[in-house]
Design a protein around this motif. Structure first.
Motif, mmCIF file in Angstrom:
data_model
loop_
_atom_site.group_PDB
_atom_site.id
_atom_site.type_symbol
_atom_site.label_atom_id
_atom_site.label_comp_id
_atom_site.label_asym_id
_atom_site.label_seq_id
_atom_site.Cartn_x
_atom_site.Cartn_y
_atom_site.Cartn_z
ATOM 1 N N GLN A 18 0.830 -1.214 0.000
ATOM 2 C CA GLN A 18 0.000 0.000 0.000
ATOM 3 C C GLN A 18 0.856 1.252 0.000
ATOM 4 O OE1 GLN A 18 -3.071 0.045 -0.588
ATOM 5 N NE2 GLN A 18 -3.802 -2.019 -0.108
ATOM 6 N N GLU A 64 1.585 -4.265 6.066
ATOM 7 C CA GLU A 64 0.610 -4.963 5.216
ATOM 8 C C GLU A 64 1.023 -6.403 4.901
ATOM 9 O OE1 GLU A 64 -2.085 -3.237 4.665
ATOM 10 O OE2 GLU A 64 -1.470 -1.144 4.831
ATOM 11 N N GLY B 339 -2.744 3.998 9.178
ATOM 12 C CA GLY B 339 -3.835 3.155 8.711
ATOM 13 C C GLY B 339 -3.316 1.886 8.072
ATOM 14 N N LEU B 340 -4.256 1.056 7.660
ATOM 15 C CA LEU B 340 -3.945 -0.234 7.059
ATOM 16 C C LEU B 340 -4.812 -0.401 5.821
ATOM 17 C CD1 LEU B 340 -4.020 -2.317 10.357
ATOM 18 C CD2 LEU B 340 -1.966 -1.861 8.992
ATOM 19 N N ARG B 342 -6.197 -0.249 1.882
ATOM 20 C CA ARG B 342 -6.277 0.658 0.730
ATOM 21 C C ARG B 342 -6.322 2.142 1.088
ATOM 22 N NH1 ARG B 342 -9.717 0.111 -3.161
ATOM 23 N NH2 ARG B 342 -9.773 -2.160 -3.120
ATOM 24 N N ARG B 344 -4.355 3.630 3.290
ATOM 25 C CA ARG B 344 -3.111 4.081 3.926
ATOM 26 C C ARG B 344 -2.956 5.596 3.690
ATOM 27 N NH1 ARG B 344 1.185 6.743 1.529
ATOM 28 N NH2 ARG B 344 1.022 5.332 -0.249
#
Lengths: 72, 400
Positions: A18, A64, B339-340, B342, B344
């Motif tokens: 990401q 991720e 965040g984690l 998509r 981010r």
């Protein structure tokens, strides 16, 4: 075979990446970010022995689970 | 101000605007975790959920089938949905709306802003002059990101106070006051509409001009899309980084051993910054349940609001050993501060660069400082957590 004799290859999943860039900062010799900020393995991804610890840090810090170290 | 009744049972009546939470949320989460993986509350329209484990927070961030980003702030009353793409977008719209914004915030573009960031930091520190007591949050931390965002967006830094006012009314006041929300959004739209019109007449090298040239599937962005994105950038790009720089300086002002070590080992700074991000992660997001589901045995009902606390994920001892300790040399630190999945944080590279440069310049000038005796540090409530004041006493290099 000891870890020193074993060859490792760095692999990045473009599905999972990401663009946190953690790996690019921790192992700039092995990973670079593209124009969109996604991580790309430099060259064939084979990790020289002296960069193995950096490669492991890059793997351990990816939020991720996008980067893996595989035995060659 | 929060005039709601105090919380007695955090497991079924949580309120993230309660003064207990604002002063020390960590104790609340730690007390809940062993028996309550997901706290709930009826204080918010259609009910709210607070997952506490890293694994559940990770799962929600990835599960766009059950959890929508169309509401990213838990509010007392659900306001009409007005998108600020891409943060409020779900797939499939999310992917192209995000992709157009990735290049201007990718590491190689952010790197170009480093010299300017350093100049801004140095001049802010020079403006302190020879005073030994001042406020590091107000005079330093809060000004760094405003200057950089203004440079990126081509805005006038003289409007900084207006931006801060919008942020407060959106993220704090607006949580309980729907009308305040609508009014502030209107003001922001008006301001940015004028900016857009100026760029249409005289395009520049800034991000607003860029948004007028990019296309999604062969179509230029609608004015509504551009306005939403500009509102997002001004709200998300300032008090977040301000909070992170402020929290880092506050930590060093209150942990002399860590300060001495960072001054002696400046190469440790990037690692320390990641730990400050983990331990004092400023941003809490939200989701709306769009399809009923179950996590950790707890039902999430359709329409419910989910407080998605990345700060709580970062403090989960099942994920981070010694999670409650701030270890500036923590080597394994895959934190979720940005965040984690998509969503981010688009500005994560920028935020990190600003933090590192701001702390480098600070430590060069003030290798020795501490919190003023008796100082009371207040932390902001709501979506973005950071110290709003960090009154420090600095010791000049030649005298220490």
């Amino acid at each position: 075979m000891s870890e020193q004799d074993q060859q490792f290859v760095l692999f990045i999943s473009s599905e999972r990446c990401q663009g946190h860039s953690r790996c690019c900062s921790l192992a700039p010799e092995l990973v670079a970010s593209d124009d969109y900020g996604y991580a790309q393995v430099i060259g064939d991804g084979i990790v020289p022995a002296d960069l193995l610890s950096k490669a492991k840090l890059a793997v351990a810090n990816c939020p991720e689970f996008a980067i893996r170290l595989n035995r060659a | 101000m929060n005039d709601s009744k105090p919380v007695h049972d955090w497991s079924i009546d949580f309120d993230h605007l309660d003064p207990q939470w604002t002063s020390n949320p960590y104790a609340i989460w730690d007390a809940l975790r062993p028996t309550c993986p997901v706290a709930t509350s009826q204080r918010f329209e259609d009910g709210a959920y607070l997952p506490l484990s890293y694994n559940d927070i990770y799962a929600i961030a990835y599960d766009t089938e059950h959890f929508s980003s169309r509401r990213i702030i838990v509010r007392e009353q659900k306001v009409p949905i007005v998108g600020v793409p891409p943060i409020t977008s779900d797939p499939p719209e999310h992917t192209p709306a995000r992709r157009i914004l990735l290049p201007p915030f990718a590491p190689r573009e952010v790197q170009k802003l480093e010299p300017l960031t350093r100049d801004v930091c140095v001049s802010l520190l020079e403006a302190v002059g020879d005073r030994n007591e001042f406020d590091a949050a107000v005079e330093y931390a809060q000004s760094v990101p405003v200057h950089i965002m203004c440079q990126i967006m081509g805005l006038d830094v003289a409007d900084a106070e207006t931006f801060r006012d919008w942020i407060y009314r959106t993220n704090v006041e607006g949580v309980r006051n729907t009308q305040a929300n609508i009014i502030v959004r209107h003001e922001m739209n008006e301001y940015f509409l004028e900016q857009i019109n100026q760029r249409r007449a005289h395009p520049g090298a800034d991000l607003i001009s860029y948004l007028l040239t990019v296309e999604i599937e062969g179509q230029p962005l609608t004015e509504r899309h551009i306005l939403g994105t500009l509102v997002l950038l001004i709200i998300a790009g300032i008090d977040t980084t301000w909070s992170s720089i402020g929290a880092s300086i506050w930590h060093l002002a209150t942990h002399p051993d860590d300060l001495r070590r960072l001054v002696a080992e400046p190469e440790l700074l990037p690692t320390a910054v990641e730990e400050f991000l983990r331990a004092y992660a400023p941003v809490t997001m939200a989701r709306e349940v769009v399809k009923e589901t179950t996590l950790s045995g707890c039902p999430f009902k359709e329409g419910g609001q989910v407080l998605l606390s990345y700060p709580a994920a970062n403090r989960d001892p099942a994920k981070f050993p010694d999670a409650e300790k701030v270890l500036i040399d923590r080597a394994h630190n895959p934190h979720a501060a940005f965040g984690l999945g998509r969503h981010r944080c688009l500005g994560s590279n920028l935020a990190r660069m600003e933090m590192i440069v701001a702390l480098e310049e600070w430590l060069k000038r003030y290798p020795s400082f501490q919190l003023q005796e008796g100082a009371v540090v207040t932390w902001s409530e709501g979506t973005v957590r950071g110290p709003r004041t960090v009154p420090v006493k600095v010791y000049r290099q030649q005298t220490c």
